[in-house]
Design an enzyme around this catalytic site. Structure first.
Site, short mmCIF file in Angstrom:
data_model
loop_
_atom_site.label_atom_id
_atom_site.label_comp_id
_atom_site.label_asym_id
_atom_site.label_seq_id
_atom_site.Cartn_x
_atom_site.Cartn_y
_atom_site.Cartn_z
N ILE A 121 0.84 -1.21 0.00
CA ILE A 121 0.00 0.00 0.00
C ILE A 121 0.87 1.25 0.00
O ILE A 121 0.60 2.21 -0.73
CB ILE A 121 -0.98 0.00 1.20
CG1 ILE A 121 -1.99 -1.14 1.06
CG2 ILE A 121 -1.70 1.34 1.31
CD1 ILE A 121 -2.89 -1.34 2.28
N CYS A 122 1.94 1.24 0.80
CA CYS A 122 2.83 2.41 0.87
C CYS A 122 3.46 2.71 -0.48
O CYS A 122 3.51 3.87 -0.92
CB CYS A 122 3.92 2.19 1.91
SG CYS A 122 3.30 1.95 3.59
N THR A 123 3.91 1.67 -1.17
CA THR A 123 4.50 1.86 -2.49
C THR A 123 3.48 2.45 -3.45
O THR A 123 3.77 3.40 -4.18
CB THR A 123 5.05 0.52 -3.03
OG1 THR A 123 6.06 0.04 -2.13
CG2 THR A 123 5.65 0.69 -4.42
#
Length: 161
Positions: A53-55
């Site tokens: 999700i962060c990427t």
């Protein structure tokens, strides 16, 4: 707004944003207050480099960089990862905006913003728009596993113009 577990309450709209100096992925010091009087700043806390999700969220920033970095606004992405991990992450994904290491004292800046999860040792997804006077003008905090929606940020930024 979803509050994070095991954190103090996130700072709120109207609060003075806690100042900080952190190293970016290139080892350079970045200080929030250095933007006062010159640029609005969007601070994007994220849990971990290289996570799914962060990427995806940081790729959204990368792919729409003009909405996050301009003569009037600067994006600062912050995680509790060490600087060297952030360098590898930025190089792999082509991030040309500051990724800041809130590594040691571990999560100190995330704690100041109320978005540090003590049990997991990471920040949750907190987004704060800080105006040129250093005040929080918009914020959104998402729980782990919950992707953020930047549409509110874009509306808040437009209201500053």
């Amino acid at each position: 707004m979803t509050t994070a577990t095991d954190t103090s309450q996130p700072i709120t709209v109207g609060d003075l944003a806690p100042d900080f100096t952190l190293k970016d992925q290139n080892g350079q010091d970045v200080t929030l207050s250095s933007f006062r009087g010159e640029k609005n700043v969007v601070i994007v806390f994220y849990p971990f480099a290289f996570s799914g999700i962060c990427t995806g969220e940081l790729c959204e920033i990368r792919d729409n960089l003009g909405a996050f970095v301009s003569d009037d606004v600067q994006v600062l992405a912050i995680s509790c990862d060490p600087m060297f991990s952030l360098r590898a992450f930025a190089d792999k994904e082509g991030y040309f905006f500051p990724l800041l290491a809130d590594f040691w004292p571990h999560g100190e800046v995330a704690q100041a913003y109320g978005v540090f999860n003590d049990k997991a040792g990471m920040s949750v997804r907190g987004t704060f728009l800080v105006d040129t006077e250093g005040r929080v003008r918009w914020s959104l905090v998402n729980a782990p596993g919950e992707a953020r929606d930047f549409s509110g940020y874009h509306e808040a930024l437009a209201s500053l113009a």
